[in-house]
Write a protein that holds these residues in place. Structure first.
Motif, PDB file in Angstrom:
ATOM      1  N   ALA A   1     -70.238  -5.350  22.509  1.00 19.61           N
ATOM      2  CA  ALA A   1     -71.209  -5.762  21.488  1.00 19.61           C
ATOM      3  C   ALA A   1     -72.274  -6.678  22.082  1.00 19.61           C
ATOM      4  N   ALA A   2     -71.875  -7.600  22.940  1.00 19.24           N
ATOM      5  CA  ALA A   2     -72.838  -8.519  23.561  1.00 19.24           C
ATOM      6  C   ALA A   2     -73.834  -7.748  24.417  1.00 19.24           C
ATOM      7  N   GLU A   3     -73.365  -6.753  25.170  1.00 17.98           N
ATOM      8  CA  GLU A   3     -74.250  -5.948  26.009  1.00 17.98           C
ATOM      9  C   GLU A   3     -75.262  -5.171  25.170  1.00 17.98           C
ATOM     10  N   LEU A   4     -74.849  -4.727  24.005  1.00 10.31           N
ATOM     11  CA  LEU A   4     -75.731  -3.960  23.138  1.00 10.31           C
ATOM     12  C   LEU A   4     -76.702  -4.859  22.367  1.00 10.31           C
ATOM     13  N   TRP A   5     -76.274  -6.050  22.029  1.00  6.11           N
ATOM     14  CA  TRP A   5     -77.101  -6.958  21.229  1.00  6.11           C
ATOM     15  C   TRP A   5     -78.166  -7.671  22.052  1.00  6.11           C
ATOM     16  N   ASN A   6     -77.839  -8.124  23.229  1.00  8.37           N
ATOM     17  CA  ASN A   6     -78.728  -9.017  23.976  1.00  8.37           C
ATOM     18  C   ASN A   6     -80.104  -8.430  24.315  1.00  8.37           C
ATOM     19  N   PRO A   7     -80.251  -7.135  24.638  1.00  6.04           N
ATOM     20  CA  PRO A   7     -81.611  -6.609  24.851  1.00  6.04           C
ATOM     21  C   PRO A   7     -82.492  -6.743  23.606  1.00  6.04           C
ATOM     22  N   THR A   8     -81.918  -6.512  22.433  1.00  6.26           N
ATOM     23  CA  THR A   8     -82.672  -6.681  21.193  1.00  6.26           C
ATOM     24  C   THR A   8     -83.007  -8.144  20.966  1.00  6.26           C
TER      25      THR A   8
ATOM     26  N   LEU B   1     -73.443  -0.656  18.261  1.00  6.42           N
ATOM     27  CA  LEU B   1     -73.348  -2.109  18.104  1.00  6.42           C
ATOM     28  C   LEU B   1     -72.481  -2.469  16.899  1.00  6.42           C
ATOM     29  N   ASN B   2     -72.739  -1.818  15.782  1.00  2.00           N
ATOM     30  CA  ASN B   2     -71.940  -2.098  14.577  1.00  2.00           C
ATOM     31  C   ASN B   2     -70.470  -1.757  14.800  1.00  2.00           C
ATOM     32  N   ALA B   3     -70.226  -0.620  15.451  1.00  2.93           N
ATOM     33  CA  ALA B   3     -68.840  -0.213  15.703  1.00  2.93           C
ATOM     34  C   ALA B   3     -68.126  -1.225  16.583  1.00  2.93           C
ATOM     35  N   ALA B   4     -68.823  -1.729  17.607  1.00  7.63           N
ATOM     36  CA  ALA B   4     -68.219  -2.709  18.512  1.00  7.63           C
ATOM     37  C   ALA B   4     -67.933  -4.022  17.784  1.00  7.63           C
ATOM     38  N   LEU B   5     -68.874  -4.455  16.963  1.00 12.07           N
ATOM     39  CA  LEU B   5     -68.678  -5.703  16.220  1.00 12.07           C
ATOM     40  C   LEU B   5     -67.512  -5.589  15.239  1.00 12.07           C
ATOM     41  N   LYS B   6     -67.455  -4.483  14.521  1.00 12.48           N
ATOM     42  CA  LYS B   6     -66.363  -4.301  13.557  1.00 12.48           C
ATOM     43  C   LYS B   6     -65.014  -4.242  14.264  1.00 12.48           C
ATOM     44  N   SER B   7     -64.968  -3.515  15.379  1.00 12.22           N
ATOM     45  CA  SER B   7     -63.725  -3.433  16.143  1.00 12.22           C
ATOM     46  C   SER B   7     -63.301  -4.814  16.620  1.00 12.22           C
TER      47      SER B   7
ATOM     48  N   ARG C   1     -83.480 -10.442  23.237  1.00  9.27           N
ATOM     49  CA  ARG C   1     -84.562 -10.808  24.149  1.00  9.27           C
ATOM     50  C   ARG C   1     -85.908 -10.285  23.657  1.00  9.27           C
ATOM     51  N   LYS C   2     -85.926  -9.080  23.153  1.00  7.16           N
ATOM     52  CA  LYS C   2     -87.180  -8.464  22.699  1.00  7.16           C
ATOM     53  C   LYS C   2     -87.819  -9.251  21.574  1.00  7.16           C
ATOM     54  N   TYR C   3     -87.009  -9.769  20.661  1.00  7.28           N
ATOM     55  CA  TYR C   3     -87.559 -10.442  19.484  1.00  7.28           C
ATOM     56  C   TYR C   3     -87.388 -11.964  19.517  1.00  7.28           C
ATOM     57  N   GLY C   4     -86.998 -12.511  20.670  1.00  7.19           N
ATOM     58  CA  GLY C   4     -86.872 -13.954  20.784  1.00  7.19           C
ATOM     59  C   GLY C   4     -85.730 -14.536  19.976  1.00  7.19           C
ATOM     60  N   LEU C   5     -84.650 -13.780  19.830  1.00  6.70           N
ATOM     61  CA  LEU C   5     -83.481 -14.236  19.082  1.00  6.70           C
ATOM     62  C   LEU C   5     -82.412 -14.727  20.055  1.00  6.70           C
ATOM     63  N   THR C   6     -81.291 -15.167  19.519  1.00  7.37           N
ATOM     64  CA  THR C   6     -80.247 -15.782  20.351  1.00  7.37           C
ATOM     65  C   THR C   6     -79.429 -14.730  21.092  1.00  7.37           C
ATOM     66  N   GLU C   7     -79.422 -14.837  22.413  1.00  8.87           N
ATOM     67  CA  GLU C   7     -78.518 -14.004  23.202  1.00  8.87           C
ATOM     68  C   GLU C   7     -77.124 -14.625  23.160  1.00  8.87           C
ATOM     69  N   ARG C   8     -76.096 -13.785  23.189  1.00 10.49           N
ATOM     70  CA  ARG C   8     -74.733 -14.295  23.039  1.00 10.49           C
ATOM     71  C   ARG C   8     -73.794 -13.720  24.091  1.00 10.49           C
ATOM     72  N   GLN C   9     -72.926 -14.598  24.587  1.00 12.07           N
ATOM     73  CA  GLN C   9     -71.840 -14.162  25.439  1.00 12.07           C
ATOM     74  C   GLN C   9     -70.717 -13.622  24.550  1.00 12.07           C
ATOM     75  N   PHE C  10     -69.839 -12.807  25.127  1.00  8.15           N
ATOM     76  CA  PHE C  10     -68.806 -12.185  24.292  1.00  8.15           C
ATOM     77  C   PHE C  10     -67.931 -13.208  23.584  1.00  8.15           C
ATOM     78  N   GLY C  11     -67.721 -14.366  24.211  1.00  4.91           N
ATOM     79  CA  GLY C  11     -66.887 -15.384  23.586  1.00  4.91           C
ATOM     80  C   GLY C  11     -67.533 -16.046  22.395  1.00  4.91           C
ATOM     81  N   GLN C  12     -68.806 -15.764  22.151  1.00  3.04           N
ATOM     82  CA  GLN C  12     -69.507 -16.347  21.009  1.00  3.04           C
ATOM     83  C   GLN C  12     -69.559 -15.399  19.819  1.00  3.04           C
ATOM     84  N   LEU C  13     -68.889 -14.264  19.927  1.00  4.51           N
ATOM     85  CA  LEU C  13     -68.910 -13.287  18.832  1.00  4.51           C
ATOM     86  C   LEU C  13     -67.580 -13.276  18.091  1.00  4.51           C
TER      87      LEU C  13
END
Length: 205
Positions: free
Chosen positions: A184-191, A125-131, A193-205
């Motif tokens: 990054a969106a694919e890796l972030w969204n399951p987390t 996830l971090n690698a995808a976000l940084k890239s 959902r688990k903790y009730g945080l904001t899911e994001r589409q790739f265009g929102q990153l």
């Protein structure tokens, strides 16, 4: 009457009396006073120790706050690139794009400062976000340089910007950023959902 008979009869009577007393004691709860009962617990019912905080959740909340800032410059970037294409507000477009590039670089730095080791797939996830953010910053800078070129002599033709090497490099970097953002969106969204945080589409990153 012989003495032995009297003694024997007396012992039998004592035994009978003892048997009756024993039965009475058994009926009354073993000889204990009726009011001598175990005391009910005075501790509140149902109270249990709170579970320890989930370290992954705490880290995810901090990353969520960072991701909320990642989309701040998107509208300015889209508007600026469109203005360059139509030869409008070129100086402002270049300035806004360079500001956006700085913001993306700042996101990478802030991510490095976060502790995310407990988040699932945090390495990927971090690698995808940084890239994604580095590629976006590169695209922004190339588009800003394109705006400078368009503002120069013969940069526009009939209200349309001439394409340059910076246009090509900006488009290429933008494509790289989009691919990384999708991952990054694919890796972030399951987390999320688990903790009730904001899911994001790739265009929102």
């Amino acid at each position: 009457m012989p003495t032995g008979v009297l003694v024997g009869g007396g012992l039998a009577g004592v035994a009978a009396i003892g048997l009756v007393v024993g039965l009475l004691m058994a009926d009354s709860g073993g000889g204990k006073p009726a009011g001598d009962k175990p005391q009910a617990s005075t501790e509140p019912a149902g109270e249990k120790a709170s579970p320890p905080p989930d370290p992954a959740e705490e880290q995810a909340k901090k990353l969520d706050a960072l991701l909320a800032d990642s989309n701040n410059s998107r509208s300015a970037v889209v508007r600026s690139v469109e203005n360059i294409r139509t030869c409008k507000a070129l100086d402002k477009a270049a300035t806004d794009l360079r500001t956006a590039a700085e913001q993306r670089t700042g996101l990478v730095r802030r991510l490095d400062e976060l502790k995310t080791d407990k988040i699932p797939d945090s390495g990927r996830l971090n690698a995808a976000l940084k890239s994604a953010w580095k590629a976006s910053a590169s695209a922004d800078n190339h588009y800003a340089a394109w705006a400078d070129q368009v503002a120069g002599k013969k940069g526009c033709h009939k209200g349309k910007a001439r394409h340059t090497r910076h246009t090509v490099l900006g488009n290429r970097a933008s494509g790289t950023a989009t691919t990384a953002k999708k991952q990054a969106a694919e890796l972030w969204n399951p987390t999320a959902r688990k903790y009730g945080l904001t899911e994001r589409q790739f265009g929102q990153l």
